[in-house]
Design a protein around this motif. Structure first.
Motif, PDB file in Angstrom:
ATOM      1  N   THR A   1       3.081   1.544   0.446  1.00  0.00           N
ATOM      2  CA  THR A   1       2.861   2.586   1.391  1.00  0.00           C
ATOM      3  C   THR A   1       2.111   3.749   0.631  1.00  0.00           C
ATOM      4  OG1 THR A   1       4.957   2.338   3.130  1.00  0.00           O
ATOM      5  CG2 THR A   1       3.537   4.520   2.907  1.00  0.00           C
TER       6      THR A   1
ATOM      7  N   ALA B   1      -1.765   4.724   1.212  1.00  0.00           N
ATOM      8  CA  ALA B   1      -2.196   6.062   1.386  1.00  0.00           C
ATOM      9  C   ALA B   1      -3.203   6.605   0.400  1.00  0.00           C
ATOM     10  CB  ALA B   1      -1.023   7.026   1.067  1.00  0.00           C
TER      11      ALA B   1
ATOM     12  N   ALA C   1       1.573  11.104   4.224  1.00  0.00           N
ATOM     13  CA  ALA C   1       2.226   9.839   4.423  1.00  0.00           C
ATOM     14  C   ALA C   1       3.223   9.799   3.091  1.00  0.00           C
ATOM     15  CB  ALA C   1       1.555   8.783   4.630  1.00  0.00           C
TER      16      ALA C   1
END
Length: 399
Positions: A295, A299, A314
């Protein structure tokens, strides 16, 4: 903190918690204000103990208010400006932007988590070194693709664990945790205006870094490799512990019986069981850590302009979760290795019962005409010695 969804979360204490993040944001504002005063930009009367102006209930109010602005800095600065007197209120946050405060506060929290990890890893390297040295010649069956393979030793098995931990620990020692103080668009424009020169603006950023125990750095704003490097370092730790846990959990099966955790967990309905709980929880972390780092990389790849619309946001909770889980896993790994029990006789018996584990040796001797060695253990002594030497070098500078 408590988390029923993540057993062991309390072992991370206050690291990367809401309270720690709020304290870090205040520390950033405090250090920047001190830098402005120290540079002769703001008057000495502007200095104040900003943390002293916070009260019970502010954390929840700032968190709820962040929903309006998309980050918690605006609410914090507004609150502090209301509660402080002049000239503190006038000079507070001048030259900073919300991203500077969030990013640098995250780095302060990461700094503390990494310090904890380094201590845990040093404990683990010491424990593994003792095990490898003690069992360097203890016979054990090596297995490949779940099947009996060749004769080996417990020392070699532990050496592989030790190498994995060192592979994670060594980069963590060199991990750079940088300050962020670029102003609204990452150009230091406001700081240059305040200080009167580019050199003065850079000096303000460096002063902030020194005060917070971070690495001085130019603004990185939407270049997010600082975050992904940290995420990768954390995942490397979890990978190493997951590997160890898989071996211990497998080796603790009753039909194998070579390993056992000290004080295994109990079952709610089967009193005869002693579950390898530390290994189970380490495997849980290893399974979930890499997607969190993914993740962070996503990002980073989605970063855009001079402040990202969503990709930046995020990162925060993702990094918090990954860091806390890694700290918890570090404690579990240290506990597992400190109390790991090795059944020497069972390991020897499993090796003796294995079928045709010397068939490869026969092929080699048939090819060369050399006399067969007594144990077919190859270079196990040298492998163990090399790992122990590497561990000793690492521990010279370890906490």
């Amino acid at each position: 903190m408590t988390d029923l969804f993540w057993p062991g979360d309390h072992r991370a204490d206050d690291l990367m918690s809401d309270r720690a993040f709020l304290a870090a944001m205040v520390a950033v504002e405090q250090a920047w204000l001190a830098a402005l005063v120290g540079a002769g930009i703001a008057p000495e009367e502007a200095l104040a103990d900003l943390a002293g102006y916070l009260a019970d209930g502010d954390l929840e109010a700032i968190a709820r208010g962040a929903d309006a602005d998309g980050n918690p800095v605006s609410g914090l600065v507004a609150l502090l400006r209301i509660r402080t007197a002049q000239p503190t209120a006038q000079w507070l946050h001048r030259g900073l932007t919300s991203q500077d405060v969030v990013d640098t506060a995250l780095m302060v929290c990461v700094r503390d988590a990494v310090d904890r990890l380094r201590k845990e890893l040093a404990h683990q390297v010491r424990a593994l070194s003792r095990l490898a040295e003690t069992h360097s010649g203890t016979p054990m069956l090596a297995r490949t693709l779940t099947q009996a393979a060749l004769p080996s030793t417990v020392g070699v098995k532990v050496t592989r664990w030790l190498s994995a931990v060192l592979d994670a620990a060594e980069p963590l020692t060199e991990l750079r945790v940088p300050v962020q103080a670029g102003g609204a668009a990452g150009t230091l424009a406001a700081a240059v205006e305040l200080s009167g020169s580019v050199e003065g603006a850079i000096s303000l950023s460096d002063s902030l870094a020194v005060a917070l125990g971070l690495a001085p750095a130019p603004p990185w704003h939407t270049t997010r490799s600082a975050i992904t490097r940290i995420g990768d370092a954390l995942v490397s730790c979890c990978d190493a512990w997951g590997y160890i846990a898989a071996d211990v959990a497998t080796g603790s099966r009753p039909e194998i019986g070579e390993f056992a955790e000290a004080g295994g967990g109990s079952s709610s309905t089967m009193p005869h069981k002693s579950n390898p709980v530390r290994s189970v929880l380490l495997r849980r972390t290893a399974i979930t850590a890499a997607p969190l780092a993914a993740t962070l990389h996503t990002a980073s790849a989605m970063s855009v302009d001079e402040r990202s619309d969503g990709a930046w946001h995020a990162e925060w909770a993702t990094l918090r979760t990954l860091a806390r889980h890694t700290v918890v896993a570090a404690a579990h790994a240290t506990e597992l290795l400190a109390g790991l029990q090795i059944d020497v006789e069972r390991a020897r018996a499993n090796l003796g019962a294995a079928d045709r584990v010397l068939s490869e040796q026969k092929t080699m001797t048939d090819l060369t005409g050399h006399a067969a060695s007594a144990e077919y253990l190859g270079a196990v002594e040298q492998l163990v010695d090399a790992a122990l030497h590497r561990a000793g070098h690492y521990l010279k500078d370890a906490p």
